[in-house]
Motif scaffolding. Sequence first.
Motif, PDB file in Angstrom:
ATOM      1  N   LEU A  16       0.824  -1.203   0.000  1.00  0.00           N
ATOM      2  CA  LEU A  16       0.000   0.000   0.000  1.00  0.00           C
ATOM      3  C   LEU A  16       0.860   1.256   0.000  1.00  0.00           C
ATOM      4  O   LEU A  16       0.504   2.266  -0.619  1.00  0.00           O
ATOM      5  CB  LEU A  16      -0.938  -0.007   1.202  1.00  0.00           C
ATOM      6  CG  LEU A  16      -2.001  -1.112   1.195  1.00  0.00           C
ATOM      7  CD1 LEU A  16      -2.795  -1.105   2.498  1.00  0.00           C
ATOM      8  CD2 LEU A  16      -2.939  -0.961   0.006  1.00  0.00           C
ATOM      9  N   GLU A  17       2.004   1.187   0.677  1.00  0.00           N
ATOM     10  CA  GLU A  17       2.908   2.343   0.672  1.00  0.00           C
ATOM     11  C   GLU A  17       3.468   2.574  -0.731  1.00  0.00           C
ATOM     12  O   GLU A  17       3.571   3.720  -1.185  1.00  0.00           O
ATOM     13  CB  GLU A  17       4.041   2.140   1.677  1.00  0.00           C
ATOM     14  CG  GLU A  17       4.904   3.379   1.861  1.00  0.00           C
ATOM     15  CD  GLU A  17       5.727   3.362   3.126  1.00  0.00           C
ATOM     16  OE1 GLU A  17       6.175   4.438   3.553  1.00  0.00           O
ATOM     17  OE2 GLU A  17       5.921   2.266   3.714  1.00  0.00           O
ATOM     18  N   MET A  18       3.802   1.495  -1.444  1.00  0.00           N
ATOM     19  CA  MET A  18       4.265   1.644  -2.827  1.00  0.00           C
ATOM     20  C   MET A  18       3.154   2.217  -3.715  1.00  0.00           C
ATOM     21  O   MET A  18       3.415   3.048  -4.593  1.00  0.00           O
ATOM     22  CB  MET A  18       4.719   0.293  -3.380  1.00  0.00           C
ATOM     23  CG  MET A  18       6.053  -0.192  -2.855  1.00  0.00           C
ATOM     24  SD  MET A  18       7.435   0.920  -3.278  1.00  0.00           S
ATOM     25  CE  MET A  18       7.390   0.861  -5.076  1.00  0.00           C
ATOM     26  N   LEU A  19       1.922   1.787  -3.479  1.00  0.00           N
ATOM     27  CA  LEU A  19       0.796   2.293  -4.270  1.00  0.00           C
ATOM     28  C   LEU A  19       0.547   3.769  -3.966  1.00  0.00           C
ATOM     29  O   LEU A  19       0.371   4.588  -4.881  1.00  0.00           O
ATOM     30  CB  LEU A  19      -0.454   1.463  -3.972  1.00  0.00           C
ATOM     31  CG  LEU A  19      -1.732   1.835  -4.724  1.00  0.00           C
ATOM     32  CD1 LEU A  19      -1.540   1.705  -6.230  1.00  0.00           C
ATOM     33  CD2 LEU A  19      -2.892   0.951  -4.264  1.00  0.00           C
ATOM     34  N   ASP A  20       0.538   4.123  -2.695  1.00  0.00           N
ATOM     35  CA  ASP A  20       0.255   5.504  -2.304  1.00  0.00           C
ATOM     36  C   ASP A  20       1.354   6.472  -2.718  1.00  0.00           C
ATOM     37  O   ASP A  20       1.083   7.568  -3.222  1.00  0.00           O
ATOM     38  CB  ASP A  20       0.068   5.594  -0.784  1.00  0.00           C
ATOM     39  CG  ASP A  20      -1.216   4.937  -0.303  1.00  0.00           C
ATOM     40  OD1 ASP A  20      -2.106   4.717  -1.147  1.00  0.00           O
ATOM     41  OD2 ASP A  20      -1.318   4.637   0.901  1.00  0.00           O
ATOM     42  N   GLU A  21       2.598   6.069  -2.506  1.00  0.00           N
ATOM     43  CA  GLU A  21       3.711   6.997  -2.700  1.00  0.00           C
ATOM     44  C   GLU A  21       4.302   6.959  -4.109  1.00  0.00           C
ATOM     45  O   GLU A  21       4.861   7.958  -4.578  1.00  0.00           O
ATOM     46  CB  GLU A  21       4.824   6.714  -1.682  1.00  0.00           C
ATOM     47  CG  GLU A  21       4.391   6.805  -0.228  1.00  0.00           C
ATOM     48  CD  GLU A  21       3.986   8.228   0.184  1.00  0.00           C
ATOM     49  OE1 GLU A  21       4.208   9.168  -0.605  1.00  0.00           O
ATOM     50  OE2 GLU A  21       3.445   8.379   1.296  1.00  0.00           O
ATOM     51  N   HIS A  22       4.180   5.788  -4.784  1.00  0.00           N
ATOM     52  CA  HIS A  22       4.846   5.656  -6.088  1.00  0.00           C
ATOM     53  C   HIS A  22       3.923   5.170  -7.201  1.00  0.00           C
ATOM     54  O   HIS A  22       4.374   4.914  -8.307  1.00  0.00           O
ATOM     55  CB  HIS A  22       6.062   4.735  -5.951  1.00  0.00           C
ATOM     56  CG  HIS A  22       7.105   5.300  -5.038  1.00  0.00           C
ATOM     57  ND1 HIS A  22       7.930   6.337  -5.408  1.00  0.00           N
ATOM     58  CD2 HIS A  22       7.422   4.990  -3.751  1.00  0.00           C
ATOM     59  CE1 HIS A  22       8.722   6.647  -4.389  1.00  0.00           C
ATOM     60  NE2 HIS A  22       8.439   5.840  -3.377  1.00  0.00           N
ATOM     61  N   ARG A  23       2.640   5.011  -6.876  1.00  0.00           N
ATOM     62  CA  ARG A  23       1.638   4.675  -7.897  1.00  0.00           C
ATOM     63  C   ARG A  23       1.977   3.376  -8.616  1.00  0.00           C
ATOM     64  O   ARG A  23       1.730   3.223  -9.809  1.00  0.00           O
ATOM     65  CB  ARG A  23       1.486   5.828  -8.906  1.00  0.00           C
ATOM     66  CG  ARG A  23       1.114   7.145  -8.233  1.00  0.00           C
ATOM     67  CD  ARG A  23       1.425   8.347  -9.058  1.00  0.00           C
ATOM     68  NE  ARG A  23       2.833   8.439  -9.415  1.00  0.00           N
ATOM     69  CZ  ARG A  23       3.797   8.847  -8.569  1.00  0.00           C
ATOM     70  NH1 ARG A  23       3.493   9.191  -7.323  1.00  0.00           N
ATOM     71  NH2 ARG A  23       5.044   8.895  -8.973  1.00  0.00           N
ATOM     72  N   VAL A  24       2.510   2.413  -7.881  1.00  0.00           N
ATOM     73  CA  VAL A  24       2.920   1.123  -8.433  1.00  0.00           C
ATOM     74  C   VAL A  24       2.272   0.009  -7.619  1.00  0.00           C
ATOM     75  O   VAL A  24       2.338   0.030  -6.376  1.00  0.00           O
ATOM     76  CB  VAL A  24       4.453   0.955  -8.402  1.00  0.00           C
ATOM     77  CG1 VAL A  24       4.861  -0.424  -8.878  1.00  0.00           C
ATOM     78  CG2 VAL A  24       5.124   2.020  -9.265  1.00  0.00           C
ATOM     79  N   VAL A  25       1.645  -0.952  -8.309  1.00  0.00           N
ATOM     80  CA  VAL A  25       1.051  -2.112  -7.634  1.00  0.00           C
ATOM     81  C   VAL A  25       2.064  -3.247  -7.639  1.00  0.00           C
ATOM     82  O   VAL A  25       2.563  -3.628  -8.698  1.00  0.00           O
ATOM     83  CB  VAL A  25      -0.243  -2.560  -8.340  1.00  0.00           C
ATOM     84  CG1 VAL A  25      -0.812  -3.811  -7.666  1.00  0.00           C
ATOM     85  CG2 VAL A  25      -1.274  -1.440  -8.331  1.00  0.00           C
ATOM     86  N   VAL A  26       2.375  -3.774  -6.464  1.00  0.00           N
ATOM     87  CA  VAL A  26       3.304  -4.897  -6.340  1.00  0.00           C
ATOM     88  C   VAL A  26       2.672  -5.968  -5.463  1.00  0.00           C
ATOM     89  O   VAL A  26       1.704  -5.724  -4.744  1.00  0.00           O
ATOM     90  CB  VAL A  26       4.662  -4.460  -5.741  1.00  0.00           C
ATOM     91  CG1 VAL A  26       5.358  -3.455  -6.647  1.00  0.00           C
ATOM     92  CG2 VAL A  26       4.484  -3.880  -4.337  1.00  0.00           C
ATOM     93  N   GLU A  27       3.234  -7.174  -5.526  1.00  0.00           N
ATOM     94  CA  GLU A  27       2.770  -8.280  -4.707  1.00  0.00           C
ATOM     95  C   GLU A  27       3.288  -8.156  -3.271  1.00  0.00           C
ATOM     96  O   GLU A  27       4.296  -7.487  -3.029  1.00  0.00           O
ATOM     97  CB  GLU A  27       3.264  -9.606  -5.286  1.00  0.00           C
ATOM     98  CG  GLU A  27       2.648  -9.988  -6.615  1.00  0.00           C
ATOM     99  CD  GLU A  27       3.157 -11.337  -7.109  1.00  0.00           C
ATOM    100  OE1 GLU A  27       4.128 -11.861  -6.527  1.00  0.00           O
ATOM    101  OE2 GLU A  27       2.581 -11.853  -8.081  1.00  0.00           O
ATOM    102  N   PRO A  28       2.638  -8.844  -2.304  1.00  0.00           N
ATOM    103  CA  PRO A  28       3.174  -8.897  -0.942  1.00  0.00           C
ATOM    104  C   PRO A  28       4.621  -9.393  -0.895  1.00  0.00           C
ATOM    105  O   PRO A  28       5.378  -8.991  -0.005  1.00  0.00           O
ATOM    106  CB  PRO A  28       2.216  -9.848  -0.224  1.00  0.00           C
ATOM    107  CG  PRO A  28       0.919  -9.658  -0.931  1.00  0.00           C
ATOM    108  CD  PRO A  28       1.301  -9.471  -2.382  1.00  0.00           C
ATOM    109  N   ALA A  29       4.987 -10.257  -1.822  1.00  0.00           N
ATOM    110  CA  ALA A  29       6.381 -10.718  -1.875  1.00  0.00           C
ATOM    111  C   ALA A  29       7.340  -9.567  -2.056  1.00  0.00           C
ATOM    112  O   ALA A  29       8.492  -9.620  -1.607  1.00  0.00           O
ATOM    113  CB  ALA A  29       6.549 -11.718  -3.026  1.00  0.00           C
ATOM    114  N   CYS A  30       6.893  -8.507  -2.705  1.00  0.00           N
ATOM    115  CA  CYS A  30       7.691  -7.297  -2.886  1.00  0.00           C
ATOM    116  C   CYS A  30       7.457  -6.313  -1.749  1.00  0.00           C
ATOM    117  O   CYS A  30       8.408  -5.710  -1.231  1.00  0.00           O
ATOM    118  CB  CYS A  30       7.357  -6.660  -4.235  1.00  0.00           C
ATOM    119  SG  CYS A  30       8.283  -5.157  -4.601  1.00  0.00           S
ATOM    120  N   GLY A  31       6.206  -6.161  -1.349  1.00  0.00           N
ATOM    121  CA  GLY A  31       5.891  -5.265  -0.240  1.00  0.00           C
ATOM    122  C   GLY A  31       6.625  -5.637   1.037  1.00  0.00           C
ATOM    123  O   GLY A  31       6.890  -4.774   1.881  1.00  0.00           O
ATOM    124  N   ALA A  32       6.986  -6.904   1.166  1.00  0.00           N
ATOM    125  CA  ALA A  32       7.736  -7.347   2.350  1.00  0.00           C
ATOM    126  C   ALA A  32       9.050  -6.598   2.486  1.00  0.00           C
ATOM    127  O   ALA A  32       9.461  -6.239   3.601  1.00  0.00           O
ATOM    128  CB  ALA A  32       7.980  -8.854   2.261  1.00  0.00           C
TER     129      ALA A  32
END
Length: 304
Positions: free
Chosen positions: A247-263
């Motif tokens: 969610l931080e990547m989506l909010d701050e960088h407008r990029v959707v990533v998997e939890p494997a990346c969000g980790a």
Amino acid sequence: MYIETPLLESRALSQRLGKSIWLKMEAMQPTGSFKARGIGHACSVYMERGARRFVSSSGGNAGLAVAYAGRKLGVPVRVVVPETTSERAKHLIGMENAEVIVHGKSWDEANRFALASCTSADAFLHPFDDPLIWEGHASMIDEVARAASKPDAVVLSVGGGGLLCGVAEGLRRNRWDDVPLVAVETTGAASYAASLEAGERVELPAITSIATSLGARSVCAEALAIAKRRAVTSVVVSDRQAVGGCLEMLDEHRVVVEPACGASVAALDSDVQLLRDARNILLIVCGGVGTNVEQLKRWSAELL
């Protein structure tokens, strides 16, 4: 087979953490993840050696990379995925004209089926355990070395260990051997942390994390060997924290990533001395195509 991806300073993360956080944006590869590098390189080599079909097993991202490479090279592709693979990932693999077979409850079962289906005319593309794949993944560090100064640490996610092996090779060939690695996993998929603690490869009885792209029950032998040659720090985060990182990547960088990346994003907040001391951190945004905004919303409602 892949593109040179941007290296961006995250002002949001840098200001929040009081240090420089650099993002290697592998989520912007044509296939949506870093897998395009190593697998694209390996497919090219195997085709030159005479392969007439590519066969792979994958939870999604590796299979998509093989399918993409096969279409670009004009080589037929079969991808065997486990039942846990998302409908979105299966759809994307099929869009690349690959044959998609669903088999087994885990990647390990799908992998055994894929191997058994190979013929002498096929090249088997392992999703993470192949020196050619590591060689291809190393190119991301070559790009970083051309564009920026040496980081104090590299933060990356670990599933089977292919990304870690590739980054370690990239650091070695750019004479950055002293840069420590921070290997991030989620609870329920932390086979590398268990292996590091035991001093030998450990096979998990099952994968219970939502980060299915990290769902190898055991890492490759080279990933464990690397930890004996260079500094590797293990960090394990919860599924909740991993989704927060997405969610931080989506909010701050407008990029959707998997939890494997969000980790890996979540790991920046962990109480690890290395990360507290480091002033210049490189984070590999490994990407992933098995997640969309609606899925993130559902996980957010369930976990946050």
